[in-house]
Design an enzyme around this catalytic site. Structure first.
Site, PDB file in Angstrom:
ATOM      1  N   GLU A  43      -3.381  -7.831   2.040  1.00  0.00           N
ATOM      2  CA  GLU A  43      -4.100  -6.751   1.306  1.00  0.00           C
ATOM      3  C   GLU A  43      -5.707  -6.886   1.525  1.00  0.00           C
ATOM      4  O   GLU A  43      -6.201  -7.800   0.788  1.00  0.00           O
ATOM      5  CB  GLU A  43      -3.798  -6.378  -0.101  1.00  0.00           C
ATOM      6  N   LYS A 134       1.250  -0.853  -9.447  1.00  0.00           N
ATOM      7  CA  LYS A 134       0.591  -1.987  -9.812  1.00  0.00           C
ATOM      8  C   LYS A 134      -0.101  -1.982 -11.405  1.00  0.00           C
ATOM      9  O   LYS A 134      -0.656  -1.259 -11.702  1.00  0.00           O
ATOM     10  CB  LYS A 134      -0.513  -1.664  -8.874  1.00  0.00           C
TER      11      LYS A 134
END
Length: 215
Positions: A43, A134
């Site tokens: 990421e 998340k």
């Protein structure tokens, strides 16, 4: 890569490497070191200089490697999400819940992981179609929050980020997290140019997740 395949790869890996760097060159070195350590879910955050260019370059480098999944993090709005998708990002991660960003990602069938802090956030994210939520910042809660969320929302898939390190990663997985996101704890060696340390730390994260899942 199809959306469901990307989600499966993230869950199977169990670890998302959050890449923050002071330059494009350092960012690419960190990515290489993390990958050598066995973490293939990468990421690149939008706080990195030339982050979109890094995503584009990495997407080309690893275009023939199905195991490597390049994504974009710290995406605050749909405009940035679209730029990242066009650059090759296979998934989008946000620090907060932005309905328009989720809708855009759904439009292009790209997985999106919005940041949530409350059950209300989690429910809204699920209603908007987010498959993985998340939990951010994880350091504000601790691993027990996963069980608390899964009480009323057993169908939710939660991924903590922020405060996840080698000392608690097993606890997060055992608590029910489908994966964890880790940044500074993983890449701290890059600050001194010790990329071998980054690789060793990545290996330790992979082993810790594997160990936790076997218990």
């Amino acid at each position: 890569m199809k959306r469901i395949e990307t989600i499966k790869k993230i869950v199977d890996s169990g670890v998302v490497a959050v890449i923050r760097a002071e330059s494009k060159e350092q960012g690419i070195k960190i990515v290489d070191a993390v990958k050598k350590g066995g973490i293939n879910i990468l990421e690149v955050t939008m706080t990195v200089i030339d982050a979109v260019d890094i995503i584009k370059e990495l997407s080309q480098v690893y275009k023939d490697d199905d195991d490597v999944v390049i994504g974009a993090g710290t995406v605050l709005d749909p405009e940035t999400a679209r730029a990242c998708i066009l650059a090759g990002a296979k998934y989008i991660v946000s620090p907060s819940l932005n309905p328009d960003t989720i809708k855009l990602c759904n439009r292009y069938r790209v997985p999106v992981m919005p940041g949530i802090m409350t059950v209300r956030d989690a429910i809204e994210a699920l209603e908007l179609g987010a498959e993985i939520l998340k939990v951010f910042p994880g350091s504000a809660f601790g691993p027990s929050i996963i069980k608390d969320f899964k009480g009323p929302l057993p169908q939710g898939n939660f991924m903590p980020t922020g405060g996840v390190d080698l000392n608690n990663v097993e606890e997060w997985i055992k608590a029910g997290a489908v994966a964890v996101g880790t940044g500074s704890s993983l890449t701290k060696g890059a600050k001194t140019g010790d990329y071998e340390l980054v690789t060793r730390t990545a290996q330790q994260f992979v082993e810790a997740v594997k160990k936790a899942r076997q218990k």
